[in-house]
Design a protein around this motif. Structure first.
Motif, PDB file in Angstrom:
ATOM      1  N   CYS A  76      -3.252  42.841   9.222  1.00  0.00           N
ATOM      2  CA  CYS A  76      -4.537  42.165   9.200  1.00  0.00           C
ATOM      3  C   CYS A  76      -5.480  42.936  10.113  1.00  0.00           C
ATOM      4  CB  CYS A  76      -4.425  40.705   9.654  1.00  0.00           C
ATOM      5  SG  CYS A  76      -3.620  40.480  11.252  1.00  0.00           S
ATOM      6  N   GLY A 132      -9.854  42.822  11.765  1.00  0.00           N
ATOM      7  CA  GLY A 132     -11.130  42.127  11.851  1.00  0.00           C
ATOM      8  C   GLY A 132     -11.475  41.824  13.289  1.00  0.00           C
ATOM      9  N   THR A 133     -12.419  40.925  13.492  1.00  0.00           N
ATOM     10  CA  THR A 133     -12.768  40.521  14.843  1.00  0.00           C
ATOM     11  C   THR A 133     -11.580  39.794  15.471  1.00  0.00           C
ATOM     12  OG1 THR A 133     -13.625  38.369  14.180  1.00  0.00           O
ATOM     13  CG2 THR A 133     -15.170  40.228  14.137  1.00  0.00           C
ATOM     14  N   HIS A 145     -11.452  36.944  16.834  1.00  0.00           N
ATOM     15  CA  HIS A 145     -11.440  35.548  16.400  1.00  0.00           C
ATOM     16  C   HIS A 145     -10.800  35.399  15.022  1.00  0.00           C
ATOM     17  CE1 HIS A 145     -12.771  31.396  15.959  1.00  0.00           C
ATOM     18  NE2 HIS A 145     -13.258  31.715  14.778  1.00  0.00           N
ATOM     19  N   THR A 146     -11.109  36.330  14.127  1.00  0.00           N
ATOM     20  CA  THR A 146     -10.552  36.280  12.780  1.00  0.00           C
ATOM     21  C   THR A 146      -9.059  36.580  12.774  1.00  0.00           C
ATOM     22  OG1 THR A 146     -12.671  36.953  11.828  1.00  0.00           O
ATOM     23  CG2 THR A 146     -10.715  37.275  10.470  1.00  0.00           C
ATOM     24  N   GLN A 179      -6.316  34.067  13.953  1.00  0.00           N
ATOM     25  CA  GLN A 179      -6.065  32.939  13.058  1.00  0.00           C
ATOM     26  C   GLN A 179      -5.392  33.367  11.753  1.00  0.00           C
ATOM     27  OE1 GLN A 179      -9.412  29.899  13.041  1.00  0.00           O
ATOM     28  NE2 GLN A 179     -10.501  31.632  13.937  1.00  0.00           N
ATOM     29  N   ASP A 180      -5.177  34.677  11.602  1.00  0.00           N
ATOM     30  CA  ASP A 180      -4.599  35.182  10.365  1.00  0.00           C
ATOM     31  C   ASP A 180      -3.106  34.850  10.305  1.00  0.00           C
ATOM     32  OD1 ASP A 180      -3.300  37.287   8.552  1.00  0.00           O
ATOM     33  OD2 ASP A 180      -5.437  37.669   8.227  1.00  0.00           O
TER      34      ASP A 180
END
Length: 256
Positions: free
Chosen positions: A208, A210-211, A213-214, A217-218
């Motif tokens: 995964c 991304g930021t 924060h993203t 939660q993945d």
């Protein structure tokens, strides 16, 4: 040291479809990675997940079996290794350590030490430095070429918690001041999540990205790190400085 004038729309590094195997064992498969000017990207993942191999490929020290690796024209890279062993019996002041690199003048060495906040230890033997001071010395060494890209392999290794916070803050400040891109490898999930713009979770492939924060939660990230990932709810990615490259958030500069 001055900020880079590189066009911000041109990637410093752009890796696509990278695959690498050793003795029939696939270490990397279909990996894409892009680093833009002014961007901090952190590679995280388990031991053996391919992080160091990917960095060696990005640096041009190793060729992929498949895929493409593009560096920006005339890219200068400052590299901070994970480990550097120095003979404990060799008298080597910090400034002299930096001047072991050919062509480095005393003024340049002193400037690099000042940039990372350790100018007062210029005459201190490398062997007498604390863990945090030694890591800053390695960072100063990486800055000697006024790089457009910093590649940092476990930059807070061997440093206590308060020193880790200060080092990550310093790295962010250097990015802001120099306009350089930063590619980091880290095993520390907690602090690095608050010190980076984009996270790439690597376990042979990109699980995964991304930021922070993203990513935190993945489901792929949560499966990989399990209960250790739960504590990240205590940390946030608080930014206030503007990036001029394409991001879905803005970042804040903090004083070192």
């Amino acid at each position: 040291m001055t900020a880079s004038s590189a066009p911000e729309s041109v990637p410093l590094l752009d890796l696509k479809g990278v695959r690498k195997s050793f003795l029939g064992r696939t270490v990397l498969e279909h990996v894409d990675l892009r680093v833009m000017p002014g961007q901090i990207i952190t590679l995280i993942g388990p031991n053996g997940g391919g992080k160091s191999t990917l960095v060696r490929i990005a640096l041009g020290l190793m060729k992929p079996d498949h895929g493409t690796v593009h560096q920006a024209p005339d890219l200068t890279i400052g590299y901070m290794p994970q480990k550097l062993v120095i003979d404990p019996l060799m008298p080597l002041p910090a400034e002299r350590f930096l001047r072991l690199r050919p062509g480095v003048r005393k003024e340049e060495a002193r400037d690099a030490l000042a940039t990372v906040g350790i100018e007062k230890i210029a005459e201190t033997p490398v062997q007498a430095l604390s863990g945090g001071e030694f890591q800053r010395l390695l960072l100063a060494r990486a800055l000697l070429r006024n790089p457009r890209l910093l590649v940092l392999d476990e930059p807070v290794q061997g440093v206590d918690l308060s020193g880790q916070v200060a080092l990550y803050r310093l790295i962010g400040n250097l990015r802001n001041r120099l306009g350089c891109g930063v590619l980091m490898i880290s095993h520390d999930l907690h602090l690095v999540m608050s010190a980076t713009d984009e996270v790439v979770c690597l376990n042979g492939h990109v699980c995964c990205s991304g930021t922070p924060h993203t990513v935190k939660q993945d489901p792929a990230y949560l499966r990989l790190f399990g209960s250790e990932a739960d504590a990240l709810a205590l940390y946030t990615h608080d930014h206030t400085h503007d990036h001029h490259h394409d991001h879905d958030h803005k970042a804040h500069a903090h004083d070192a």
